[in-house]
Design a protein around this motif. Structure first.
Motif, PDB file in Angstrom:
ATOM      1  N   ASP A  95       8.178   9.115 -10.696  1.00  0.00           N
ATOM      2  CA  ASP A  95       6.873   8.806 -10.294  1.00  0.00           C
ATOM      3  C   ASP A  95       6.504   7.419  -9.902  1.00  0.00           C
ATOM      4  O   ASP A  95       5.880   7.228  -8.929  1.00  0.00           O
ATOM      5  CB  ASP A  95       6.127   9.197 -11.576  1.00  0.00           C
ATOM      6  CG  ASP A  95       6.200  10.829 -11.966  1.00  0.00           C
ATOM      7  OD1 ASP A  95       6.266  11.525 -11.094  1.00  0.00           O
ATOM      8  OD2 ASP A  95       5.748  10.853 -13.169  1.00  0.00           O
ATOM      9  N   GLN A  96       7.144   6.486 -10.387  1.00  0.00           N
ATOM     10  CA  GLN A  96       7.009   5.158  -9.894  1.00  0.00           C
ATOM     11  C   GLN A  96       7.367   4.830  -8.480  1.00  0.00           C
ATOM     12  O   GLN A  96       6.798   4.207  -7.556  1.00  0.00           O
ATOM     13  CB  GLN A  96       7.883   4.188 -10.620  1.00  0.00           C
ATOM     14  CG  GLN A  96       7.507   2.654 -10.640  1.00  0.00           C
ATOM     15  CD  GLN A  96       8.351   1.820 -11.514  1.00  0.00           C
ATOM     16  OE1 GLN A  96       9.534   2.364 -12.030  1.00  0.00           O
ATOM     17  NE2 GLN A  96       7.924   0.682 -11.784  1.00  0.00           N
ATOM     18  N   GLU A  97       8.527   5.435  -8.026  1.00  0.00           N
ATOM     19  CA  GLU A  97       8.809   5.496  -6.523  1.00  0.00           C
ATOM     20  C   GLU A  97       7.975   6.181  -5.711  1.00  0.00           C
ATOM     21  O   GLU A  97       7.580   5.660  -4.711  1.00  0.00           O
ATOM     22  CB  GLU A  97      10.445   6.014  -6.594  1.00  0.00           C
ATOM     23  CG  GLU A  97      11.498   5.197  -7.033  1.00  0.00           C
ATOM     24  CD  GLU A  97      12.849   5.905  -6.852  1.00  0.00           C
ATOM     25  OE1 GLU A  97      13.623   5.638  -6.009  1.00  0.00           O
ATOM     26  OE2 GLU A  97      13.168   6.958  -7.580  1.00  0.00           O
ATOM     27  N   HIS A  98       7.396   7.259  -6.276  1.00  0.00           N
ATOM     28  CA  HIS A  98       6.576   8.171  -5.415  1.00  0.00           C
ATOM     29  C   HIS A  98       4.935   7.368  -5.170  1.00  0.00           C
ATOM     30  O   HIS A  98       4.734   7.354  -4.300  1.00  0.00           O
ATOM     31  CB  HIS A  98       6.216   9.193  -6.285  1.00  0.00           C
ATOM     32  CG  HIS A  98       5.388  10.414  -5.555  1.00  0.00           C
ATOM     33  ND1 HIS A  98       4.222  10.418  -5.808  1.00  0.00           N
ATOM     34  CD2 HIS A  98       5.574  11.251  -4.570  1.00  0.00           C
ATOM     35  CE1 HIS A  98       3.698  11.495  -5.012  1.00  0.00           C
ATOM     36  NE2 HIS A  98       4.532  11.941  -4.177  1.00  0.00           N
ATOM     37  N   ASN A  99       4.752   6.719  -6.409  1.00  0.00           N
ATOM     38  CA  ASN A  99       3.686   5.927  -6.280  1.00  0.00           C
ATOM     39  C   ASN A  99       3.691   4.664  -5.228  1.00  0.00           C
ATOM     40  O   ASN A  99       2.701   4.377  -4.561  1.00  0.00           O
ATOM     41  CB  ASN A  99       2.956   5.404  -7.645  1.00  0.00           C
ATOM     42  CG  ASN A  99       2.752   6.542  -8.481  1.00  0.00           C
ATOM     43  OD1 ASN A  99       2.224   7.589  -8.007  1.00  0.00           O
ATOM     44  ND2 ASN A  99       2.704   6.315  -9.764  1.00  0.00           N
ATOM     45  N   LYS A 100       4.855   4.151  -5.189  1.00  0.00           N
ATOM     46  CA  LYS A 100       5.034   3.115  -4.238  1.00  0.00           C
ATOM     47  C   LYS A 100       4.907   3.484  -3.082  1.00  0.00           C
ATOM     48  O   LYS A 100       4.504   2.825  -2.023  1.00  0.00           O
ATOM     49  CB  LYS A 100       6.438   2.509  -4.652  1.00  0.00           C
ATOM     50  CG  LYS A 100       6.923   1.074  -3.949  1.00  0.00           C
ATOM     51  CD  LYS A 100       8.078   0.644  -4.223  1.00  0.00           C
ATOM     52  CE  LYS A 100       8.412  -0.570  -3.177  1.00  0.00           C
ATOM     53  NZ  LYS A 100       9.959  -0.725  -3.537  1.00  0.00           N
ATOM     54  N   ILE A 101       5.722   4.858  -2.552  1.00  0.00           N
ATOM     55  CA  ILE A 101       5.754   5.375  -1.337  1.00  0.00           C
ATOM     56  C   ILE A 101       4.145   5.564  -0.710  1.00  0.00           C
ATOM     57  O   ILE A 101       3.839   5.291   0.259  1.00  0.00           O
ATOM     58  CB  ILE A 101       6.504   6.458  -1.378  1.00  0.00           C
ATOM     59  CG1 ILE A 101       7.923   5.903  -1.179  1.00  0.00           C
ATOM     60  CG2 ILE A 101       6.250   7.231   0.182  1.00  0.00           C
ATOM     61  CD1 ILE A 101       9.051   7.033  -1.484  1.00  0.00           C
ATOM     62  N   MET A 102       3.493   6.388  -1.598  1.00  0.00           N
ATOM     63  CA  MET A 102       2.090   6.664  -1.503  1.00  0.00           C
ATOM     64  C   MET A 102       1.206   5.454  -1.186  1.00  0.00           C
ATOM     65  O   MET A 102       0.543   5.422  -0.338  1.00  0.00           O
ATOM     66  CB  MET A 102       1.464   7.555  -2.603  1.00  0.00           C
ATOM     67  CG  MET A 102       2.395   8.675  -2.742  1.00  0.00           C
ATOM     68  SD  MET A 102       2.508   9.481  -1.214  1.00  0.00           S
ATOM     69  CE  MET A 102       0.830  10.205  -0.880  1.00  0.00           C
ATOM     70  N   ALA A 103       1.554   4.180  -1.973  1.00  0.00           N
ATOM     71  CA  ALA A 103       0.657   3.113  -1.744  1.00  0.00           C
ATOM     72  C   ALA A 103       1.065   2.497  -0.458  1.00  0.00           C
ATOM     73  O   ALA A 103       0.296   2.129   0.226  1.00  0.00           O
ATOM     74  CB  ALA A 103       0.830   2.146  -2.971  1.00  0.00           C
ATOM     75  N   GLU A 104       2.341   2.688   0.031  1.00  0.00           N
ATOM     76  CA  GLU A 104       2.592   1.951   1.343  1.00  0.00           C
ATOM     77  C   GLU A 104       2.152   2.960   2.466  1.00  0.00           C
ATOM     78  O   GLU A 104       1.706   2.181   3.534  1.00  0.00           O
ATOM     79  CB  GLU A 104       4.133   1.948   1.504  1.00  0.00           C
ATOM     80  CG  GLU A 104       4.992   1.010   0.798  1.00  0.00           C
ATOM     81  CD  GLU A 104       6.290   1.038   0.492  1.00  0.00           C
ATOM     82  OE1 GLU A 104       7.034   1.852   1.084  1.00  0.00           O
ATOM     83  OE2 GLU A 104       7.155   0.327  -0.200  1.00  0.00           O
ATOM     84  N   LEU A 105       2.088   3.963   2.336  1.00  0.00           N
ATOM     85  CA  LEU A 105       1.502   4.800   3.252  1.00  0.00           C
ATOM     86  C   LEU A 105      -0.011   4.696   3.564  1.00  0.00           C
ATOM     87  O   LEU A 105      -0.632   4.688   4.438  1.00  0.00           O
ATOM     88  CB  LEU A 105       1.796   6.440   2.961  1.00  0.00           C
ATOM     89  CG  LEU A 105       3.302   7.056   2.961  1.00  0.00           C
ATOM     90  CD1 LEU A 105       3.353   8.318   2.737  1.00  0.00           C
ATOM     91  CD2 LEU A 105       3.424   6.840   4.755  1.00  0.00           C
ATOM     92  N   LEU A 106      -0.836   4.519   2.203  1.00  0.00           N
ATOM     93  CA  LEU A 106      -2.115   4.246   2.188  1.00  0.00           C
ATOM     94  C   LEU A 106      -2.435   3.000   2.806  1.00  0.00           C
ATOM     95  O   LEU A 106      -3.357   2.907   3.902  1.00  0.00           O
ATOM     96  CB  LEU A 106      -2.656   4.297   0.925  1.00  0.00           C
ATOM     97  CG  LEU A 106      -4.120   4.162   0.754  1.00  0.00           C
ATOM     98  CD1 LEU A 106      -5.064   5.128   1.369  1.00  0.00           C
ATOM     99  CD2 LEU A 106      -4.434   4.144  -0.797  1.00  0.00           C
ATOM    100  N   ASN A 107      -1.620   1.893   2.564  1.00  0.00           N
ATOM    101  CA  ASN A 107      -2.004   0.491   3.200  1.00  0.00           C
ATOM    102  C   ASN A 107      -1.572   0.744   4.833  1.00  0.00           C
ATOM    103  O   ASN A 107      -2.316   0.113   5.387  1.00  0.00           O
ATOM    104  CB  ASN A 107      -1.031  -0.499   2.557  1.00  0.00           C
ATOM    105  CG  ASN A 107      -1.285  -1.020   1.263  1.00  0.00           C
ATOM    106  OD1 ASN A 107      -2.333  -0.861   0.870  1.00  0.00           O
ATOM    107  ND2 ASN A 107      -0.341  -1.603   0.552  1.00  0.00           N
ATOM    108  N   LYS A 108      -0.982   1.454   5.319  1.00  0.00           N
ATOM    109  CA  LYS A 108      -0.600   1.616   6.675  1.00  0.00           C
ATOM    110  C   LYS A 108      -1.648   2.256   7.394  1.00  0.00           C
ATOM    111  O   LYS A 108      -2.078   2.093   8.396  1.00  0.00           O
ATOM    112  CB  LYS A 108       0.700   2.427   6.816  1.00  0.00           C
ATOM    113  CG  LYS A 108       1.935   1.612   6.750  1.00  0.00           C
ATOM    114  CD  LYS A 108       3.219   2.420   6.973  1.00  0.00           C
ATOM    115  CE  LYS A 108       4.558   1.743   6.650  1.00  0.00           C
ATOM    116  NZ  LYS A 108       5.664   2.525   7.008  1.00  0.00           N
ATOM    117  N   ALA A 109      -2.206   3.290   6.604  1.00  0.00           N
ATOM    118  CA  ALA A 109      -3.621   4.135   7.304  1.00  0.00           C
ATOM    119  C   ALA A 109      -4.661   3.035   7.086  1.00  0.00           C
ATOM    120  O   ALA A 109      -5.403   2.997   8.296  1.00  0.00           O
ATOM    121  CB  ALA A 109      -3.632   5.394   6.223  1.00  0.00           C
TER     122      ALA A 109
END
Length: 120
Positions: A95-109
């Motif tokens: 879940d920690q890795e998943h949240n990190k990836i989602m945060a990176e995608l959100l920042n890019k958006a």
């Protein structure tokens, strides 16, 4: 290969409609296991089975039928590494890795939206 978290993996297994799937995980003894399994198998079930001494769901376990040895086994979602259902391979991440990836995608958006606003 798609990347998913344990919760999504559990959902995919539960929604497999009793079709065969593959699961790659680490067993309790630390060894690696690749299992072809399915849900919904009634073969060998007793009419009045004794109750289980524990609830598998509390331990993040899913009871499946192992197609290679023709016996029931548990898959521990905590140690699940890969899942293959309907010819799609999924890599399971924490879940920690998943949240990190989602945060990176959100920042890019967000950065893309800011850039678009600047160019108007």
């Amino acid at each position: 290969m798609q990347t998913i978290n344990k919760e999504r993996a559990k959902e995919l297994i539960e929604q497999s409609n009793n079709k065969i799937f593959s699961a790659e995980f680490t067993k309790k003894d630390g060894s690696h296991r690749l299992m072809n399994a399915r849900l919904g198998v009634k073969k060998g079930l007793k009419e009045n089975p004794k109750p289980q001494p524990y609830d598998p769901k509390k331990y993040n376990l899913i009871r499946v039928y192992d197609m290679q040895i023709n016996k029931y086994r548990m898959i521990n979602l905590e140690t699940l590494k890969k899942l293959s259902i309907n010819k799609i391979i999924y890599k399971i991440i924490s879940d920690q890795e998943h949240n990190k990836i989602m945060a990176e995608l959100l920042n890019k958006a967000i950065l893309n939206c800011i850039e678009l606003e600047k160019n108007k």
